[in-house]
Enzyme design. Structure first.
Site, PDB file in Angstrom:
ATOM      1  N   HIS A 290       3.640   6.687  11.556  1.00 46.04           N
ATOM      2  CA  HIS A 290       4.920   5.979  11.674  1.00 46.04           C
ATOM      3  C   HIS A 290       6.082   6.936  11.958  1.00 46.04           C
ATOM      4  O   HIS A 290       7.120   6.492  12.441  1.00 46.04           O
ATOM      5  CB  HIS A 290       5.225   5.233  10.374  1.00 46.04           C
ATOM      6  CG  HIS A 290       4.739   3.813  10.331  1.00 46.04           C
ATOM      7  ND1 HIS A 290       4.871   2.940  11.388  1.00 46.04           N
ATOM      8  CD2 HIS A 290       4.157   3.101   9.329  1.00 46.04           C
ATOM      9  CE1 HIS A 290       4.375   1.751  11.028  1.00 46.04           C
ATOM     10  NE2 HIS A 290       3.929   1.826   9.792  1.00 46.04           N
TER      11      HIS A 290
ATOM     12  N   GLY B 229       0.792  -1.226   0.000  1.00 44.22           N
ATOM     13  CA  GLY B 229       0.000   0.000   0.000  1.00 44.22           C
ATOM     14  C   GLY B 229       0.825   1.278   0.000  1.00 44.22           C
ATOM     15  O   GLY B 229       0.602   2.179  -0.798  1.00 44.22           O
TER      16      GLY B 229
ATOM     17  N   HIS C  83      -1.803   6.403   8.677  1.00 50.83           N
ATOM     18  CA  HIS C  83      -0.935   5.325   9.161  1.00 50.83           C
ATOM     19  C   HIS C  83       0.537   5.646   8.858  1.00 50.83           C
ATOM     20  O   HIS C  83       1.387   5.594   9.752  1.00 50.83           O
ATOM     21  CB  HIS C  83      -1.352   4.015   8.497  1.00 50.83           C
ATOM     22  CG  HIS C  83      -0.514   2.827   8.851  1.00 50.83           C
ATOM     23  ND1 HIS C  83      -0.897   1.898   9.782  1.00 50.83           N
ATOM     24  CD2 HIS C  83       0.693   2.424   8.407  1.00 50.83           C
ATOM     25  CE1 HIS C  83       0.034   0.974   9.889  1.00 50.83           C
ATOM     26  NE2 HIS C  83       1.020   1.267   9.057  1.00 50.83           N
ATOM     27  N   GLU C  84       0.813   5.989   7.615  1.00 51.86           N
ATOM     28  CA  GLU C  84       2.215   6.266   7.252  1.00 51.86           C
ATOM     29  C   GLU C  84       2.718   7.490   8.006  1.00 51.86           C
ATOM     30  O   GLU C  84       3.854   7.526   8.460  1.00 51.86           O
ATOM     31  CB  GLU C  84       2.359   6.473   5.737  1.00 51.86           C
ATOM     32  CG  GLU C  84       1.828   5.336   4.872  1.00 51.86           C
ATOM     33  CD  GLU C  84       2.268   3.947   5.279  1.00 51.86           C
ATOM     34  OE1 GLU C  84       3.364   3.813   5.847  1.00 51.86           O
ATOM     35  OE2 GLU C  84       1.499   2.991   5.059  1.00 51.86           O
TER      36      GLU C  84
HETATM   37  N1  B3K Z   1       5.975  -0.510   6.490  1.00 46.76           N
HETATM   38  C1  B3K Z   1       5.359  -0.666   5.211  1.00 46.76           C
HETATM   39  C2  B3K Z   1       5.284  -2.078   4.759  1.00 46.76           C
HETATM   40  C3  B3K Z   1       6.515  -2.600   4.160  1.00 46.76           C
HETATM   41  C4  B3K Z   1       6.297  -3.970   3.563  1.00 46.76           C
HETATM   42  C5  B3K Z   1       7.558  -4.550   3.107  1.00 46.76           C
HETATM   43  N2  B3K Z   1       7.386  -5.830   2.448  1.00 46.76           N
HETATM   44  C6  B3K Z   1       4.010  -0.063   5.148  1.00 46.76           C
HETATM   45  C7  B3K Z   1       3.318   0.104   6.428  1.00 46.76           C
HETATM   46  O1  B3K Z   1       3.025  -0.807   7.155  1.00 46.76           O
HETATM   47  O2  B3K Z   1       3.080   1.233   6.788  1.00 46.76           O
HETATM   48 ZN    ZN Z   2       2.800   0.352   8.880  1.00 47.50          ZN
END
Ligand code: B3K
Ligand code: ZN
Length: 866
Positions: A300, A260, A296-297
């Protein structure tokens, strides 16, 4: 392939303080010059003398240590070893890579004319030699050089510090990221992109420059993502006290992306389908998804970037917590109950299935062969439920203190799930020792609830026994610490007081295998309302009667439990028919739905959810030796009966629907569209002429994609074959220029229980718009067929299974992450009736015996059969 074990974790032998990158981009290759500032890690007890770096598919062009060429190095499969290095030194490495041929979409690759990166989990090692593990955190300076005309936009993490013209029509931009980060958060982008700007003023008064980069044709699809981003930034300040730290926050949309989106520091990269939207091209569901993924991003940045994972076994540290945070955010942006229903519905069907199958693993796994296979529903969604339970046990205020302590204590560090739990414990003085089992033990716990009422003393006793089935490598389970939110309801619908303080809701805490709870002073036997809001990710078994479920559907003060009571009732009705205990649909179910449709003032989004019959996937999950055709048949019978009986009420719902109005992504409008379009789907499915006419009219007049696609799907999943094919053809003709809409067109067919058979799906693969190298297209045709169209995927002749096997085999040669993801539906083969089971296992065996199986697919296939 070898497994990696958590028990083997060792601190890194060398640390890197600074990374200086110069990346020269050309059409047929890229040259990556890296200068690493390296020192021995004083905490490393082994005092290793050799420097070992990860690297895959790299051409090593030059290697210098403190300015002198290195001659005694070794390049092995996956590693570069430099023997006997000093305490402190510089290493200069130049590698040549081939982004254009990078079909795995890991590392640096080209996607529709632009360059972009994906480094989580282990992509950075495909760009340059590096200790590619999350506990090595460094500050990066990145200079990108490329042709100015073809790649006017050059982006990397942090802030731009230098730029200018070079010879031969080339230019450079240099970026510096002051925050130490693991290599998986590195990102760069180069392309001919338009920039959409906005800004956000933080609580402390800093103005953050928000920039979104997209291809010119997508310019009109940025507004919603930018609006969502600003909401997320404000929310994280308010609810978690987290302010953004850099001066610029960038979002880029790319078409070819394995998942995503990705939270790279200051430079989030998104799959186009998870960030671009306009009312004409994106549905309400897409708007909703974009809002939560953008958030969500963004979240993070703290839960993931400022505080990151020590190793990949700790993945849920950032993912579970961040999913919990984005769920809270979405709840605050719309209806908390509807949000919870949608989320639990997904969790219960898909994550429970994972937890009950051969790939089951704890939220913090103990081992893996390929980490890309562990971005699972267990790590993400169950991980979020585990954080939610801590929130429930501590209450919101203590939870916030725990979160503040976690961020303060570990800022700039790479830590473990245990560090997270300890911060929660230290802030609240609660002992979460037993609670930690949620991170260690796989499997979905089961609660068996019985009750007794003593009329004489007015005492009601609830007895709850917990157990958890064995999972691979874990035959015995210790009891979990489980919060069960509940209440008791009197026959007149009154919520009964449960204690001396007259509380009508409480959280029971289970810690032993069996507990009894007594409630006194009751005049009659109450109806228990258990596991409100789905307070723990467990299966709950209590024998409510159908009448009690109907009562709870309208009287439970907890909205989630009203929905769940309706689901339980419908499950019972459908499975009774399938198993021959009933021949007719219980009229009480129809009447319950009629009440929902005719009671004024109900939330329409809730009514739409409550009218939706339990999915075939959930029914399969609840059945041993699932015979999909039989389950489908029973479900179909119930749906047809309900829709025919409620035809007038459904038409009434439709009466005030105006698909031509102005679109807003706003809870009232979304709810109205959702209910009206559910009604439309039911009407067309029974072949109702008025339903058909309405679908045709809506298809013509709709000014937004939600209504247009709903009309299309209503026609596709109906007996009106001529109208269906006409509508499909017109939809394609109108939207063939827009990949995101074409994806929906594919899915409307591949996911259709009416038309999405193997022949149709095979035709879609041959369609000119289908592109094997584009993961979205692959997911929308093959993934949707195997994951959502269970009717045809589990066709009794095994053709659906064989079809999937062939496509997986083809994909594995160039994109193993996608082939392994697509194999998921086959892994639950033991859940099915013998004829389906045999054919699924047969396909898995054929895949297992292939030469040159990728590590990703190897792990899924061998564990499934094992
Ligand atoms: N951290 C990324 C996902 C990465 C997947 C790698 N195969 C997106 C997320 O969870 O925000
Ligand atoms: Zn994530």
């Amino acid at each position: 392939p070898q497994a990696v074990h958590l028990a083997d974790y060792r601190v890194p032998a060398f640390l890197i303080d600074h990374v200086d990158l110069r990346i020269e981009l050309f059409e047929d290759c890229a040259l990556v010059h890296s200068r690493l500032n390296i020192r021995r890690n004083p905490a490393d007890e082994s005092q290793a003398r050799d420097l070992v770096l990860n690297g895959e598919e790299l051409g090593l062009e030059s290697l210098m240590l403190d300015g002198r060429p290195v001659e005694n190095h070794r390049v092995d499969e996956g590693f570069l070893t430099v023997p006997s290095v000093p305490e402190h030194f510089h290493l200069d490495v130049t590698t040549r890579i081939h982004p254009r041929d990078n079909t795995r979409l890991e590392g640096l690759y080209q996607s529709s004319g632009m360059f972009c990166t994906q480094c989580e989990a282990e992509g950075f090692r495909r760009i340059t030699y590096f200790p590619d593990r999350p506990d090595v955190m460094a500050c990066y300076r990145t200079r990108i050089e490329a042709d100015r005309e073809a790649y006017p936009v050059l982006l990397a993490n942090g802030n731009p510090v230098d730029w200018g013209e070079l010879e031969d029509g080339r230019h450079q931009v240099t970026w510096e990221d002051p925050y130490p980060k693991p290599s998986y958060l590195f990102a760069m982008v180069a392309g001919d992109l338009v920039e959409k700007r906005d800004e956000f003023v933080t609580g402390s008064g800093r103005t953050i420059d928000l920039r979104m980069y997209v291809e010119a044709r997508n310019e009109a699809k940025c507004e919603h993502a930018l609006a969502s981003l600003k909401k997320a930034m404000a929310w994280d300040e308010e609810v978690y006290g987290r302010e953004y730290d850099l001066d610029i926050f960038m979002v880029v949309a790319v078409d070819d992306f394995n998942m995503g989106a990705m939270e790279n520091k200051g430079l989030n990269i998104f799959n186009s389908s998870c960030v671009l939207a306009s009312p004409e091209t994106a549905t309400d569901a897409a708007y909703d998804r974009i809002e939560s993924i953008v958030a969500h991003e963004y979240f993070h940045n703290w839960s993931g970037n400022r505080v990151t994972c020590r190793d990949w076994f700790q993945l849920s540290l950032k993912e579970g917590f961040t999913v919990f945070r984005d769920n809270q955010f979405s709840a605050d942006m719309g209806s908390p109950t509807v949000q919870r229903i949608d989320h639990v519905n997904m969790l219960r069907t898909a994550q429970f299935a994972e937890d009950a199958g051969p790939m089951a693993h704890p939220v913090r796994p103990d081992s893996y062969i390929e980490i890309a296979n562990f971005y699972t529903l267990t790590v993400y969604e169950k991980g979020a439920e585990v954080v939610r339970m801590i929130h429930t046990l501590l209450g919101p205020d203590m939870f916030r203190e725990g979160s503040d302590l976690y961020f303060a204590r570990h800022d700039g560090q790479a830590v473990t799930t245990d560090d997270f739990v300890r911060a929660m414990e230290d802030a609240s003085s609660r002992d979460l020792t037993q609670f930690r089992r949620w991170y260690e033990q796989a499997g979905t716990p089961e609660l068996r609830v019985t009750d007794a009422f003593d009329a004489e003393s007015g005492t009601y006793t609830l007895t709850i026994r917990q157990s958890c089935p064995a999972t691979p490598g874990q035959s015995h389970k210790e009891p979990f610490h489980i919060p069960v939110r509940m209440g008791l309801i009197a026959s007149d619908g009154e919520a009964l007081p449960l204690d001396a303080e007259q509380n009508t809701e409480t959280v029971l805490e289970l810690t032993d295998t069996e507990h009894s709870f007594q409630f006194s002073g009751l005049a009659e036997r109450p109806v228990p309302s258990l596991l409100r809001g789905f307070s723990a990710p467990v299966k709950l078994d209590y024998s409510w009667t159908r009448d009690q479920l109907m009562f709870l559907m309208s009287r439970d003060p907890d909205g989630f439990n009203r929905w769940d009571a309706g689901q339980k009732l419908a499950v019972d009705v459908i499975l009774s028919i399938q198993q021959g205990r009933d021949t007719e649909v219980d009229p009480r179910l129809v009447e319950a739905y009629r009440t929902l449709l005719t009671t004024p003032g109900l939330d329409r989004a809730m009514v739409a959810r409550m009218l939706a019959l339990p999915s075939t996937a959930w029914l399969i999950e609840l059945t041993d030796e699932a015979d999909v055709a039989a389950i489908d048949g029973a479900r179909h019978q119930v749906e047809q009966t309900v829709a025919r009986a409620l035809r007038d009420e459904l038409l009434q719902v439709r009466a005030d629907h105006h698909p031509g109005g102005d679109y807003a992504f706003e809870p009232g409008q979304v709810a109205a569209r959702s209910l009206s379009n559910s009604a439309l789907a039911l009407l067309t499915r029974i072949g109702d002429d008025q339903g058909r006419d309405q679908a045709l009219a809506q298809f013509d007049q709709a000014t937004n994609m939600t209504d247009r696609l709903a009309a299309l799907k209503a026609l596709v999943d109906s007996p009106f074959s001529q109208e269906r094919e006409d509508a499909l053809a017109r939809f394609h003709a109108d939207w063939q220029h827009d990949p995101q809409v074409v994806e929906q067109w594919f899915a409307a067919q591949s996911g259709s229980p009416w038309i999405g058979n193997v022949n149709r799906v095979t035709e879609l693969l041959a369609h000119p718009a289908f592109d094997w190298k584009n993961p979205n297209k692959v997911r929308m045709v093959i993934g949707v067929f195997a994951g959502r169209n269970l009717t045809h995927f589990h066709s009794p002749d095994g053709s659906g299974h064989r079809f999937l096997g062939e496509q997986i085999r083809r994909l594995d040669a160039f994109n193993p992450q996608i082939s392994a993801q697509l194999a998921q539906p086959l892994t639950r083969w033991r859940q099915y009736a013998p004829h389906l089971r045999d054919s699924m296992a047969g396909v898995l065996r054929e895949l297992r015996d292939l030469p040159d199986l990728s590590r990703d697919l190897y792990e899924v296939v061998t564990k499934s059969l094992g």
